[in-house]
Design a protein around this motif. Structure first.
Motif: not given
Length: 402
Positions: A231-243
């Motif tokens: 879950v933490k990995q998915t959150n990090l990926r989502l954050f970097l994809d958007h920012t």
């Protein structure tokens, strides 16, 4: 002195993730009330620290493989920690004495219930220490995944298993501790009649007496975390994809600080340009010389302990609205919150050079939080709640469990 058997996934040292910190510090605070705690878990990555009234019992062996665990009726995290060595040690400890209190630390330890029913002597008070409302977290993970059909089916079955295990553990527990008021409300809704108390984390880390954000402060946004959990990995990926692209264009460095698998780090370093990965650090303070601290976890609940590292080291905070659940309102008003990741990226770029505003935020958050996060108070609250459970109620509940 009451005797407490504290059953956790692992001995929590080193304290590299929020869940380890919460388990270790809550156990320490509870032991400080005069309870003798025997803390059991799979052997950690380093030797445990000596703490008054705590005996550390490290179970030999490692978690089961993910492939083998998928075949279990338990959710993945529970199946992985249900090892033959752990179950044998648990049976030995249950037969060795009568325990006054048994703590099941985290839903992934729900597999112990069958052994407690069979081997626990007397009528110990059963306490379920939670870190999230896992039914909600795993449901959200399944609902919001963008993966293919195979992974969606895996996440669905894991959610159904976790829901069943969490509700079963709640049903037999004399006391449930929740990490936020939001989680407490969810437990009361899914387990009507359960005794639930809220124990938000305390803080005993570094406190910076004075700091000013200036134009010479690095134009960086720092994000602390542990990235071993999917879950933490998915959150990090989502954050970097958007920012990442927007931060790169604006000349803002994204500092990702925390334990991360080598393969994932290599993949991210190839994919993103504004992000800089530090890995695990013993001391967070040198890495907090940034203009803002970011909390961006769209999937998952619970309390984000990194908030307290930022606040007490006087780093202004920008966060998604759900990530500040658990902060007192007096503190929250000094945190910049937004609803989604695109808005988060825009907020960072808009505020990064507003040093006067950033200083008002960090000063206000520090002052409001200074007296609000004491671990000793959490230990006393847990102890008082246990003492309030009358003997007749406790024994009646235990007989129902049997």
């Amino acid at each position: 002195m009451m005797n407490c058997l504290w059953l956790s996934r692992a001995i929590p040292f080193p304290l590299i993730t929020g869940d380890r910190q919460y388990s270790a510090k809550l156990a320490e605070a509870f032991a400080a009330t005069g309870v003798a705690v025997t803390f059991v878990g799979l052997a950690g990555d380093s030797s445990p620290e000596p703490i008054n009234n705590i005996e550390w019992r490290a179970v030999k062996g490692t978690p089961r493989s993910q492939v083998a665990s998928l075949l279990s009726a338990m959710p993945l995290v529970a199946a992985r920690h249900w090892t033959s060595q752990y179950s044998a040690e648990l049976c030995r400890l249950l037969r060795s004495r009568t325990w006054d209190i048994i703590v099941v630390d985290y839903c992934g330890m729900g597999w112990v219930l069958r052994y407690l029913r069979q081997f626990a002597m007397g009528s110990p008070i059963l306490v379920f220490v939670t870190h999230n409302h896992e039914e909600s977290v795993t449901r959200q993970q399944w609902k919001e995944t963008r993966a293919g059909m195979g992974e969606r089916l895996y996440l669905l079955q894991n959610y159904l298993k976790m829901r069943r295990l969490e509700q079963a553990t709640c049903q037999v527990s004399d006391l449930i501790t929740a990490i936020t008021e939001t989680d407490a409300t969810q437990f009361q809704q899914t387990s009507p009649g359960a005794r639930v108390i809220t124990l938000t984390p305390g803080y005993d880390g570094s406190r910076m007496p004075h700091r000013r954000v200036t134009t010479s402060t690095p134009r960086a946004a720092v994000m602390f975390g542990g990235y071993r959990w999917s879950v933490k990995q998915t959150n990090l990926r989502l954050f970097l994809d958007h920012t990442d692209a927007q931060m790169h264009e604006a000349g803002i460095e994204i500092r990702i600080v925390g334990d991360i698998p080598c393969e994932l780090r290599s993949d991210f370093e190839r994919r993103y340009v504004a992000a800089r990965f530090t890995g695990f650090v013993e001391d967070p303070v040198p890495h907090l010389n940034a203009r803002v601290g970011v909390v961006a976890e769209p999937i998952g609940g619970g309390f984000k302990l990194k908030l307290l590292d930022y606040i007490f080291n006087r780093v202004p905070v920008v966060a998604l609205e759900p990530c500040v659940v658990g902060l007192p309102e007096a503190v929250r008003r000094h945190v910049l919150t937004v609803q989604d990741l695109p808005a988060l990226s825009n907020c960072i770029t808009a505020v990064i050079d507003e040093v006067d505003q950033l200083n008002r935020l960090q000063e206000g958050a520090f002052d409001a939080a200074e007296q609000a996060f004491h671990w000793a108070e959490r230990g006393k609250a847990m102890h008082a709640a246990i003492l309030a459970i009358g003997n007749s109620v406790r024994r009646l509940a235990w007989h129902r469990r049997r």
